[in-house]
Write an enzyme that holds these catalytic residues in place. Structure first.
Site, PDB file in Angstrom:
ATOM      1  N   ASP A 298      34.872  -0.478 -14.501  1.00  0.00           N
ATOM      2  CA  ASP A 298      36.277  -0.116 -14.390  1.00  0.00           C
ATOM      3  C   ASP A 298      36.429   1.387 -14.491  1.00  0.00           C
ATOM      4  O   ASP A 298      35.469   2.110 -14.727  1.00  0.00           O
ATOM      5  CB  ASP A 298      37.134  -0.846 -15.448  1.00  0.00           C
ATOM      6  CG  ASP A 298      36.762  -0.464 -16.878  1.00  0.00           C
ATOM      7  OD1 ASP A 298      36.035   0.541 -17.063  1.00  0.00           O
ATOM      8  OD2 ASP A 298      37.202  -1.145 -17.811  1.00  0.00           O
TER       9      ASP A 298
ATOM     10  N   ASP B 183      42.034  -2.570 -12.886  1.00  0.00           N
ATOM     11  CA  ASP B 183      41.012  -1.628 -12.403  1.00  0.00           C
ATOM     12  C   ASP B 183      39.617  -2.180 -12.638  1.00  0.00           C
ATOM     13  O   ASP B 183      38.648  -1.420 -12.667  1.00  0.00           O
ATOM     14  CB  ASP B 183      41.165  -0.269 -13.104  1.00  0.00           C
ATOM     15  CG  ASP B 183      40.939  -0.355 -14.610  1.00  0.00           C
ATOM     16  OD1 ASP B 183      41.270  -1.403 -15.200  1.00  0.00           O
ATOM     17  OD2 ASP B 183      40.416   0.605 -15.199  1.00  0.00           O
TER      18      ASP B 183
END
Length: 696
Positions: free
Chosen positions: A561, A604
């Site tokens: 991420d 994300d």
């Protein structure tokens, strides 16, 4: 003379007194560098098999060499320092016992452990003449010390390596200590937390409920509940809190507050809800009726389905209340076959409207995942008008020609061997060839090579069972392309039952195929980045794991991420954040191999599935990703740099998809705990090493 006799008598009484104590007493005479036995009490005699015949013998003569060296070492030290020396050593047990016992398969403890106190005796000239050694067994004490040490190590391992945040609170609910996972989850350091009230880092709206939970646990009862909090960066956290009382000596002296981070799962749920909302929005715009049902009960119907059937609301109604009775049995058989995963062909049936009209419906059904449960999606196409036309065609070929020449559908009459006897004028409009071009040619010659085999098999089944047939296949177009057609085939017989010919009615379904492809793509791809989504990735991963037994090489999952992604949204806005995720997806695709699977799991969070043969490949791929994602981003006149953290886990035989992803997530937590902008690989090599969420 009398005084000497009295002294000897008292000494004899003193020595006999030593026989009454359980400790081993050795009275030794110093003879230069040697030590000779003068007296040994009864427990000592039994321990070393000593007898009065051994009076005057040296240590070396009665005990093993290593033990004699040890004893002599401490005797020498006592004489040199002129004071008593106390020492412990399990090797003393060699003279008496040889057995050992294992403690929890961790450490080996001598069965008998001894403590010795050595006292030198000096004469008036300051010379040491004798040594008194008192030896006592301290095995039980040493065992308790060992067990306490092991318990401390267990507690420290749990504190250090648990992926869940662990707070230790005193009875005032102030923080005494935290484990590293607290910093990973909340972003607050141990120094920020220590000696502060547990409630100080929580939002005001949650403090009252958390305070009640903590106070309830101080009564001695564990308590579990869910809250939301904020990361130090301001990002929302979804947490489960487990309070466990700490009891010392029968009193509650504090409690453990264990936080379990459910943020990724909650974010995924929210993303799934949004995806389903968009999916439902698309379904409502499709120009065909769609009904979703479970065990025959309707749970959803789109606007087109309601309009087709003539109802304003269908939920909780039975599908059989609209299906003509003669089709009930075949419908139940289709549903049973569908639930077992068997093939189900499109079919046709009659639907009864509330006003009593009978509608001829073309039905397609498939299994779907609807709000987390398996359901059946059925597509309704009203072909009533078309069937009425076909009936009219069968009654009169002349009427048939008049109708077909004014229809947009493709109508053909085929001989028994598939040769075209008649083709309607609409062939030029749809397929680019004049109707006369097909006459005398075999219709199968214009079907796509990849579709011809299944078409032949279905035609054979139609002849054997004397049924009508609906086919979907690609047909050759005059401009050298292939277009999708849906074709209905019906055998036409004379009054005596002799087969005359076949009647086919076809229509172009390119738009429907495009919609079906779009629906399938939306179900398995992320709408923002167009990467595969969590559902696609899990299915692909499970299939890849199943193939590992038959394929060479290894399999691994990387979880990654963007570090502090929320700051990007807060600083530049969500439009920039969304564009960052799109560019990140393209950059990942460009640096990885085509055979590597990249997916966006939510927010994300991304995942990569790779296959490799080189043991260093995981390191190289993780480093390549981190370096690629450090290059500057240019979005809406903003130029900035981000970093990313990566966690990797190799597949080990026996792991499930969930366990493999969990290992990669734990490795990602480790990379973030280590300072971000780096990667960490799971060190677990066996399936049984996977942590179980026993606290959850």
């Amino acid at each position: 003379m009398k005084a000497d006799q009295t002294l000897q008598s008292n000494a004899s009484i003193l020595l006999r007194t030593f026989d009454k104590i359980s400790d081993y007493v050795f009275f030794m005479e110093v003879d230069g560098s040697a030590y000779r036995y003068v007296f040994v009490n009864e427990p000592g005699k039994r321990a070393i098999n000593w007898s009065d015949a051994d009076v005057g013998k040296t240590i070396d003569e009665l005990v093993p060499i290593e033990t004699a060296k040890l004893i002599t070492q401490y005797y020498d030290e006592a004489i040199r320092t002129k004071k008593s020396v106390v020492y412990e050593d399990y090797r003393l047990a060699d003279s008496f016992y040889t057995d050992t016992v294992e403690a929890d398969d961790v450490l080996t403890l001598p069965l008998h452990y001894f403590e010795s106190e050595v006292t030198p005796i000096f004469n008036d000239e300051g010379n040491c003449t004798h040594i008194v050694s008192v030896v006592r067994e301290v095995t039980e004490r040493k065992r308790r010390e060992l067990e306490l040490s092991i318990l401390k190590d267990h507690h420290e391992s749990l504190r250090r390596y648990s992926p869940h945040g662990i707070f230790v609170l005193d009875h005032h609910l102030n923080i005494k200590s935290v484990n590293p996972a607290v910093t990973v989850i909340t972003g607050h350091t141990e120094q920020d937390m220590l000696h502060q009230p547990f409630l100080h880092w929580l939002p005001e709206s949650e403090r009252s409920r958390v305070r009640k939970g903590l106070q309830f646990t101080l009564s001695g009862i564990p308590y579990k509940y869910s809250i939301y909090a904020e990361h130090q960066s301001g990002e929302r956290l979804d947490l489960t809190v487990l309070n466990i009382p700490i009891e010392v000596g029968g009193n509650i002296t504090g409690l453990f507050a264990i936080i379990i981070d459910l943020t990724p799962e909650k974010n995924a749920e929210r993303a799934t809800v949004e995806s389903e909302r968009r999916y439902r929005q698309l379904i409502e715009t499709i120009p065909e009726g769609i009904i979703v049902h479970q065990e025959g009960q309707i749970i959803y119907a789109n606007v087109m389905a309601l309009a087709t059937i003539g109802e304003t609301y269908l939920e909780n109604e039975s599908i059989f209340s609209f299906i003509a009775e003669e089709y009930h049995q075949s419908t139940r058989q289709r549903l049973a076959s569908l639930e077992l995963g068997g093939p189900v062909q499109d079919t046709e049936m009659v639907i009864m409207t509330p006003s009593g009209d009978k509608l001829q419906m073309d039905i397609s059904s498939l299994l779907i995942d609807y709000e987390g449960e398996t359901a059946v999606l059925t597509i309704l196409r009203d072909v009533t008008e078309k069937r009425e036309m076909e009936q009219a065609l069968r009654q009169s070929e002349l009427q048939y020609r008049l109708i077909t020449e004014n229809m947009s559908d493709l109508v053909c009459i085929l001989e028994r061997d598939g040769t075209v006897r008649y083709a309607s004028p609409s062939h030029r409009t749809v397929l680019g060839f004049a109707a006369g071009y097909y006459e005398g040619k075999n219709t199968l010659d214009y079907i796509h090579p990849d579709d011809i085999q299944i078409v032949r098999e279905q035609l054979k089944e139609m002849k054997e069972e004397d049924i009508s047939l609906t086919l979907e296949f690609r047909h050759f177009h005059a401009d050298q392309r292939w277009i999708w057609l849906e074709t209905k085939i019906q055998a036409i017989y004379d009054e005596s039952g002799l087969l005359l010919h076949y009647l086919t009615v076809s229509r172009e379904i390119m738009q429907r195929k495009a919609l079906e492809k779009q629906l399938k793509h939306l179900a398995y791809h992320d709408t923002l980045t167009d990467l595969p989504n969590r559902r696609f990735f899990l299915a692909y991963l499970e299939e890849a794991i199943d193939r590992t037994e038959f394929e060479q090489g290894e399999l691994a999952v990387l979880a990654l991420d963007v570090d502090r992604f929320k700051q990007i949204n807060d600083t530049f806005g969500h439009d920039v954040g969304d564009e960052l995720l799109r560019q990140l997806a393209r950059r990942l695709t460009s640096v990885l191999r085509k055979q590597d699977m990249i997916a966006r799991l939510g927010g994300d969070e991304f995942a990569v599935l790779i296959r490799f043969n080189d043991s260093c490949a995981l390191h190289r791929v993780a480093e390549k990703i981190i370096q690629a994602l450090q290059r500057p981003w240019e979005i809406d006149q903003h130029t900035f740099i981000t970093t990313s953290s990566v966690g990797g886990a190799r597949f080990v035989k026996g792991l499930s998809t969930k366990q493999l992803l969990k290992r990669a997530d734990l490795a990602l937590y480790e990379a973030k705990a280590g300072g971000r902008n780096q990667y960490a690989l799971s060190k677990q090599n066996e399936p049984e090493e996977l942590d179980t969420e026993s606290l959850g």
